[in-house]
Design a protein around this motif. Structure first.
Motif, PDB file in Angstrom:
ATOM      1  N   LEU A 299       0.827  -1.206   0.000  1.00  0.00           N
ATOM      2  CA  LEU A 299       0.000   0.000   0.000  1.00  0.00           C
ATOM      3  C   LEU A 299       0.862   1.257   0.000  1.00  0.00           C
ATOM      4  O   LEU A 299       0.543   2.242  -0.672  1.00  0.00           O
ATOM      5  CB  LEU A 299      -0.923   0.004   1.219  1.00  0.00           C
ATOM      6  CG  LEU A 299      -2.095  -0.967   1.197  1.00  0.00           C
ATOM      7  CD1 LEU A 299      -2.973  -0.762   2.417  1.00  0.00           C
ATOM      8  CD2 LEU A 299      -2.925  -0.806  -0.070  1.00  0.00           C
ATOM      9  N   MET A 300       1.976   1.232   0.767  1.00  0.00           N
ATOM     10  CA  MET A 300       2.834   2.417   0.815  1.00  0.00           C
ATOM     11  C   MET A 300       3.484   2.684  -0.540  1.00  0.00           C
ATOM     12  O   MET A 300       3.678   3.833  -0.932  1.00  0.00           O
ATOM     13  CB  MET A 300       3.888   2.260   1.902  1.00  0.00           C
ATOM     14  CG  MET A 300       4.727   3.510   2.124  1.00  0.00           C
ATOM     15  SD  MET A 300       3.734   4.997   2.494  1.00  0.00           S
ATOM     16  CE  MET A 300       3.135   4.582   4.131  1.00  0.00           C
ATOM     17  N   MET A 301       3.807   1.629  -1.266  1.00  0.00           N
ATOM     18  CA  MET A 301       4.367   1.827  -2.609  1.00  0.00           C
ATOM     19  C   MET A 301       3.329   2.468  -3.524  1.00  0.00           C
ATOM     20  O   MET A 301       3.674   3.300  -4.379  1.00  0.00           O
ATOM     21  CB  MET A 301       4.848   0.488  -3.173  1.00  0.00           C
ATOM     22  CG  MET A 301       6.069  -0.081  -2.447  1.00  0.00           C
ATOM     23  SD  MET A 301       6.614  -1.683  -3.050  1.00  0.00           S
ATOM     24  CE  MET A 301       7.321  -1.220  -4.624  1.00  0.00           C
ATOM     25  N   GLU A 302       2.065   2.106  -3.351  1.00  0.00           N
ATOM     26  CA  GLU A 302       1.013   2.754  -4.138  1.00  0.00           C
ATOM     27  C   GLU A 302       0.927   4.242  -3.799  1.00  0.00           C
ATOM     28  O   GLU A 302       0.743   5.090  -4.678  1.00  0.00           O
ATOM     29  CB  GLU A 302      -0.335   2.079  -3.862  1.00  0.00           C
ATOM     30  CG  GLU A 302      -0.458   0.668  -4.404  1.00  0.00           C
ATOM     31  CD  GLU A 302      -0.406   0.634  -5.929  1.00  0.00           C
ATOM     32  OE1 GLU A 302      -0.887   1.605  -6.556  1.00  0.00           O
ATOM     33  OE2 GLU A 302       0.122  -0.342  -6.481  1.00  0.00           O
ATOM     34  N   VAL A 303       1.075   4.565  -2.513  1.00  0.00           N
ATOM     35  CA  VAL A 303       1.043   5.966  -2.085  1.00  0.00           C
ATOM     36  C   VAL A 303       2.206   6.737  -2.697  1.00  0.00           C
ATOM     37  O   VAL A 303       2.042   7.859  -3.200  1.00  0.00           O
ATOM     38  CB  VAL A 303       1.082   6.056  -0.541  1.00  0.00           C
ATOM     39  CG1 VAL A 303       1.225   7.498  -0.090  1.00  0.00           C
ATOM     40  CG2 VAL A 303      -0.169   5.439   0.063  1.00  0.00           C
ATOM     41  N   VAL A 304       3.394   6.138  -2.659  1.00  0.00           N
ATOM     42  CA  VAL A 304       4.584   6.805  -3.205  1.00  0.00           C
ATOM     43  C   VAL A 304       4.405   7.053  -4.706  1.00  0.00           C
ATOM     44  O   VAL A 304       4.771   8.121  -5.223  1.00  0.00           O
ATOM     45  CB  VAL A 304       5.846   5.960  -2.923  1.00  0.00           C
ATOM     46  CG1 VAL A 304       7.054   6.522  -3.663  1.00  0.00           C
ATOM     47  CG2 VAL A 304       6.123   5.905  -1.427  1.00  0.00           C
TER      48      VAL A 304
ATOM     49  N   LEU B  56       6.598  10.625  -4.638  1.00  0.00           N
ATOM     50  CA  LEU B  56       7.448  10.962  -3.504  1.00  0.00           C
ATOM     51  C   LEU B  56       8.902  10.549  -3.704  1.00  0.00           C
ATOM     52  O   LEU B  56       9.741  10.831  -2.846  1.00  0.00           O
ATOM     53  CB  LEU B  56       6.907  10.293  -2.229  1.00  0.00           C
ATOM     54  CG  LEU B  56       5.519  10.751  -1.786  1.00  0.00           C
ATOM     55  CD1 LEU B  56       5.066   9.953  -0.575  1.00  0.00           C
ATOM     56  CD2 LEU B  56       5.506  12.247  -1.483  1.00  0.00           C
ATOM     57  N   THR B  57       9.200   9.890  -4.809  1.00  0.00           N
ATOM     58  CA  THR B  57      10.589   9.483  -5.032  1.00  0.00           C
ATOM     59  C   THR B  57      11.484  10.668  -5.396  1.00  0.00           C
ATOM     60  O   THR B  57      12.700  10.576  -5.285  1.00  0.00           O
ATOM     61  CB  THR B  57      10.658   8.436  -6.155  1.00  0.00           C
ATOM     62  OG1 THR B  57      10.033   8.967  -7.323  1.00  0.00           O
ATOM     63  CG2 THR B  57       9.960   7.148  -5.728  1.00  0.00           C
ATOM     64  N   THR B  58      10.887  11.769  -5.809  1.00  0.00           N
ATOM     65  CA  THR B  58      11.651  12.966  -6.149  1.00  0.00           C
ATOM     66  C   THR B  58      11.397  14.031  -5.090  1.00  0.00           C
ATOM     67  O   THR B  58      10.242  14.383  -4.818  1.00  0.00           O
ATOM     68  CB  THR B  58      11.257  13.504  -7.534  1.00  0.00           C
ATOM     69  OG1 THR B  58      11.400  12.461  -8.503  1.00  0.00           O
ATOM     70  CG2 THR B  58      12.137  14.677  -7.931  1.00  0.00           C
TER      71      THR B  58
ATOM     72  N   LEU C 104      11.906   3.465  -5.574  1.00  0.00           N
ATOM     73  CA  LEU C 104      10.552   3.280  -5.060  1.00  0.00           C
ATOM     74  C   LEU C 104      10.568   2.503  -3.744  1.00  0.00           C
ATOM     75  O   LEU C 104       9.886   2.868  -2.779  1.00  0.00           O
ATOM     76  CB  LEU C 104       9.707   2.548  -6.112  1.00  0.00           C
ATOM     77  CG  LEU C 104       8.273   2.213  -5.705  1.00  0.00           C
ATOM     78  CD1 LEU C 104       7.484   3.470  -5.420  1.00  0.00           C
ATOM     79  CD2 LEU C 104       7.591   1.377  -6.799  1.00  0.00           C
ATOM     80  N   GLU C 105      11.341   1.433  -3.699  1.00  0.00           N
ATOM     81  CA  GLU C 105      11.376   0.602  -2.495  1.00  0.00           C
ATOM     82  C   GLU C 105      11.993   1.353  -1.318  1.00  0.00           C
ATOM     83  O   GLU C 105      11.480   1.289  -0.197  1.00  0.00           O
ATOM     84  CB  GLU C 105      12.172  -0.678  -2.782  1.00  0.00           C
ATOM     85  CG  GLU C 105      12.159  -1.662  -1.629  1.00  0.00           C
ATOM     86  CD  GLU C 105      12.804  -2.977  -1.994  1.00  0.00           C
ATOM     87  OE1 GLU C 105      12.959  -3.822  -1.102  1.00  0.00           O
ATOM     88  OE2 GLU C 105      13.160  -3.145  -3.179  1.00  0.00           O
ATOM     89  N   THR C 106      13.078   2.074  -1.556  1.00  0.00           N
ATOM     90  CA  THR C 106      13.716   2.842  -0.480  1.00  0.00           C
ATOM     91  C   THR C 106      12.782   3.904   0.065  1.00  0.00           C
ATOM     92  O   THR C 106      12.654   4.089   1.279  1.00  0.00           O
ATOM     93  CB  THR C 106      15.011   3.486  -0.994  1.00  0.00           C
ATOM     94  OG1 THR C 106      15.884   2.474  -1.477  1.00  0.00           O
ATOM     95  CG2 THR C 106      15.693   4.271   0.113  1.00  0.00           C
ATOM     96  N   THR C 107      12.108   4.601  -0.839  1.00  0.00           N
ATOM     97  CA  THR C 107      11.187   5.652  -0.402  1.00  0.00           C
ATOM     98  C   THR C 107      10.015   5.068   0.374  1.00  0.00           C
ATOM     99  O   THR C 107       9.599   5.613   1.407  1.00  0.00           O
ATOM    100  CB  THR C 107      10.676   6.432  -1.620  1.00  0.00           C
ATOM    101  OG1 THR C 107      11.785   6.886  -2.401  1.00  0.00           O
ATOM    102  CG2 THR C 107       9.843   7.620  -1.187  1.00  0.00           C
TER     103      THR C 107
END
Length: 819
Positions: A104-109, A114-116, A218-221
């Motif tokens: 779910l958090m990856m969907e939010v990012v 949010l990666t930039t 994406l994963e780190t963020t």
């Protein structure tokens, strides 16, 4: 031995000096206010710098009501309870785990990009430009391995400058390269191809201002934001969940929380709609089969009526056939139920569909089997969710597979029992139908065939209508699929930051600024093992205390080492007058016992105690009182007094007299210190000072001097270094042992006490030199009083040295005395 003229106070009175009062603490601060002000200003400056350079953190929080089946959370769908047979049961603990999931958090990012990140300097503080950036950077060939960063500086409305490129994957930074480009151009940089676009927020205030742009994977963020977002159950008795996040950008925190809630509800709706979709597909396939069968029956009826010209059936035949139809309908219904149950049993026995959802068909009349199928479908959905964050080898998945297999076998067993029951009912119905058919056998063959086909048509129509009804119900279930959570409050929070807490940090800095000098001086005092005052001497020795000499400034001392003034009221002049009075008092006590106090020997433990300074100033003070005095330098090794007077190389002195070179009159010299004071220098340094001091001529010299002068003061060598002082003790009436505050180690006091107990010196007494203790009022015993006079009374010590006060304070803390 002469009695001590200054008797020590009682133990309880001495212990009262150990306590430090509020007045003392205030005086300590005022006496060292510069150190405390400097420390406080430094700590406050550091705290101010920290507050100005640290980003302000804001907190945002949202509240959700999870529809927990155990706590009555499904009441909203009561009106459609007959349609929601396949809905899975929920509990708040499982839903909380889903909210915290990485998926779910990856969907939010992804939704919020949010990666930039865009940051810039605002004074000393780094601030985030979330949704306020004047530029947008697109990384064209970002490989999603590790992050990239660079500095973008808008130069004008059309041009930007790119600098400070950093590739985290290669751990390579390129700071010297500067690239100028226009907005919208594709630029090749050390970190890949990028496109810099301007936004509507770009204006002249951003020209020349550096903006740090960083790109993360994406994963780190997602992992970073998972750590920042906190969720938990507000109350164990309720199903209310709190989702909070602390961030330097309050708007970003609100967006992350609200988008997370949106993604969670969308995910729950998709799960529910997937069951409805599978059921709809099954119903559609059955409708196609039944529809084709119904069309065949209709064609058969039309063919028979056309070939046999049949229009109506007589009433009697209708009644008889009606009964037959009733049993036939029931038989067909049972057959349909058997067929459906057998289909589901075959579906369950198919290994390829072991982890698929079981289609829900309402034609199964057994409530127990329907409940088992609902539970099986709920477990399948739960397994599909867990597989998104786990593997097939996970212990949880293995345990769930075992449970599913058991449930599947249980359903198959229930279906077997249900089919057997239906077959028994079908056999009964067919028996009754056979009896009816025997009555109809007499009817015309054509009519019988017609009625049979009509009966088939009716059954197929009913089944077709039933399936159409279920199809509509399935579509309705698909549409009314609701989220698992009800939003109580979207993300909200105060505009006041939760960190850093300015008042707390400044208060801590203020206290730290006060505590640092206090602690440093306390530590210095704890490490100081030298004598700190009269109390140390009286604590470790029983030697009579003659007095103390305050520390004097070098500017107040003449080249001959004289610090006293004949009419002076300064502290050091008063101290030597007090010392002279105490010696006079000792002389009176000695005369009452038949002795004299005329020859005074000065010695110490080490060369830097100041015995020459004490003997010189005491002799001057005696001379100022109208007494004739002479100073005899018996330090034949270092010639301390002679050097001080500028006659270190004088050939006339004690050594020349003892060797017979000069007479007494030839070695006596007038001093420039006072007209009543004469001196005898040490002379040439002999090769054997100790043997020379044992000469009888030295005794003769002292005897002659006692006749000519009221006082003979002998400046001798330190007692702990050589034996000269002990050898000269035979010449003295009283021995003044000089110790210096801040120089003599307290651990040497027992050695001095041993000299006193073993009576190595006549009438041994101690003078404390270099004292930093100031007395006012009437003194303890005899003392100097800054013009207030002399006498007995109570003593109040006010120490100027902060280190001394800290040592007294530390001694009270570490080893408090009982009163």
């Amino acid at each position: 031995m002469t009695e001590n003229p200054i008797m020590p106070q009682q133990a309880n009175e001495e212990e009262s000096f150990e306590a430090i009062t509020l007045h003392d603490i205030i005086e300590i601060f005022f006496n060292n206010w510069r150190w405390f002000v400097a420390s406080v200003l430094l700590c406050l400056g550091v705290a101010y710098f920290y507050l100005q350079s640290t980003p302000k953190i804001y907190k945002r929080e949202a509240m959700l009501l999870i529809k927990d089946s155990r706590k009555g959370g499904d009441l909203e769908m009561t009106a459609f309870s007959d349609l929601a047979g396949f809905q899975s049961r929920r509990n708040v603990d499982n839903e909380l785990y889903i909210i915290q999931s990485r998926r779910l958090m990856m969907e939010v990012v992804k939704k919020l990009n949010l990666t930039t990140n865009y940051n810039t300097k605002q004074g000393l503080r780094t601030v985030s430009l979330y949704k306020q950036s004047p530029i947008e950077v697109e990384f064209i060939n970002f490989d999603n391995k590790l992050g990239r960063s660079m500095v973008v500086t808008p130069l004008s409305e059309k041009q930007v400058e790119l600098t400070d490129f950093f590739d985290k994957y290669l751990e390579k930074r390129e700071q010297k390269m500067k690239i100028k480009a226009n907005f919208g151009d594709t630029v090749s940089t050390p970190i890949g191809q990028i496109v810099v676009n301007k936004t509507i927020l770009l204006d002249s205030t951003y020209y020349g201002k550096e903006i740090n742009v960083s790109k993360s994977t994406l994963e780190t963020t997602a992992n970073s934001y998972r750590k920042q977002v906190q969720s938990g159950i507000v109350n164990k008795q309720a199903s209310v969940v709190s989702i909070s996040m602390a961030s330097a950008s309050p708007r970003r925190a609100e967006d992350v929380i609200n988008t997370l809630i949106e993604a969670y509800n969308e995910d729950a709706i998709k799960d529910k709609q997937s069951v409805s979709q599978i059921t709809a597909e099954f119903v559609a396939s059955r409708l196609e089969v039944i529809g084709s069968e119904l069309g065949k029956v209709d064609r058969d009826i039309a063919s028979i009526k056309q070939s046999n010209r049949i229009i109506d059936i007589e009433s009697e035949a209708t009644r008889t056939v009606g009964e037959s139809s009733k049993y036939k309908a029931e038989s067909l219904s049972l057959e349909n139920q058997i067929t459906t149950a057998d289909y589901i049993r075959t579906y369950l026995q198919d290994p390829s569909k072991a982890h698929d959802l079981i289609p829900m068909v309402a034609s199964i009349a057994s409530n127990g089997i329907s409940t088992q199928i609902n539970e099986y479908n709920a477990a399948i959905l739960q397994r599909q969710k867990l597989l998104q964050n786990s593997s097939e080898n996970s212990p949880v998945i293995q345990q769930l597979n075992t449970m599913l297999a058991g449930t599947r076998n249980s359903i198959i067993a229930s279906l077997n029992s249900h089919i057997e029951t239906l077959e028994l009912q079908l056999a009964t119905m067919r028996k009754e139908e056979s009896q009816i058919n025997s009555r109809i056998s007499s009817m015309p063959t054509q009519e019988k065939v017609m009625l049979d086909i009509a009966r088939q048509q009716k059954i197929k129509e009913e089944l077709y209508l039933y399936l159409l009804n279920k199809q509509e119900e399935t579509q309705l279930n698909f549409v009314i699929a609701e989220p698992n959570a009800r939003i109580i409050d979207l993300a909200y929070g105060s505009n006041n930051p939760i960190a850093p807490r300015s008042m707390v940090i400044m208060a801590m800095a203020l206290m730290l600024g006060i505590a640092i000098p206090f602690g440093l001086f306390f530590l210095l005092g704890m490490l100081d093992t030298t004598i700190r005052g009269r109390r140390d001497i009286e604590k470790y020795t029983t030697i009579p205390y003659l007095g103390d000499i305050p520390l004097s400034e070098k500017s107040a001392i003449t080249k001959e080492g004289v610090a006293v003034r004949e009419a002076g009221r300064d502290a050091i002049s008063e101290a030597f007058r007090m010392l002279r009075s105490n010696l006079t008092f000792m002389g009176v006590s000695a005369s009452k016992k038949g002795g004299t106090m005329q020859t005074i020997l000065f010695t110490s433990s080490n060369p830097s105690a100041g015995k020459t300074f004490v003997s010189t100033n005491l002799a001057t003070t005696i001379a100022m009182a109208g007494k004739r005095a002479i100073i005899l330098d018996l330090d034949l090794r270092r010639h301390a007094f002679s050097t001080q007077m500028g006659h270190s190389k004088s050939k006339r002195g004690v050594s020349s007299y003892l060797t017979g070179t000069h007479t007494i009159d030839e070695i006596i010299a007038k001093s420039s210190m006072h007209e009543n004071l004469d001196v005898i220098y040490a002379g040439i340094q002999p090769p054997n000072p100790a043997e020379l001091l044992l000469s009888d001529k030295l005794d003769e010299l002292i005897a002659e001097l006692r006749k000519r002068y009221d006082f003979v003061l002998i400046d001798c060598t330190p007692s702990m270094s050589v034996a000269d002082a002990i050898i000269c003790d035979r010449l003295a009436d009283v021995t003044v042992y000089v110790v210096r505050e801040g120089v003599l180690d307290r651990r040497q006091l027992p050695d001095i006490e041993r000299l006193h107990r073993e009576k190595k010196f006549h009438n041994m007494s101690i003078v404390l030199n270099g004292s930093q203790t100031r007395r006012h009022g009437y003194g303890y015993g005899y003392g100097y009083g800054y013009g207030y006079g002399y006498g007995y009374g109570e003593t109040e010590y006010k120490e100027k040295s902060y280190r001394k006060r800290m040592m007294n304070f530390a001694r009270n803390i570490l080893s408090p005395k009982k009163r």
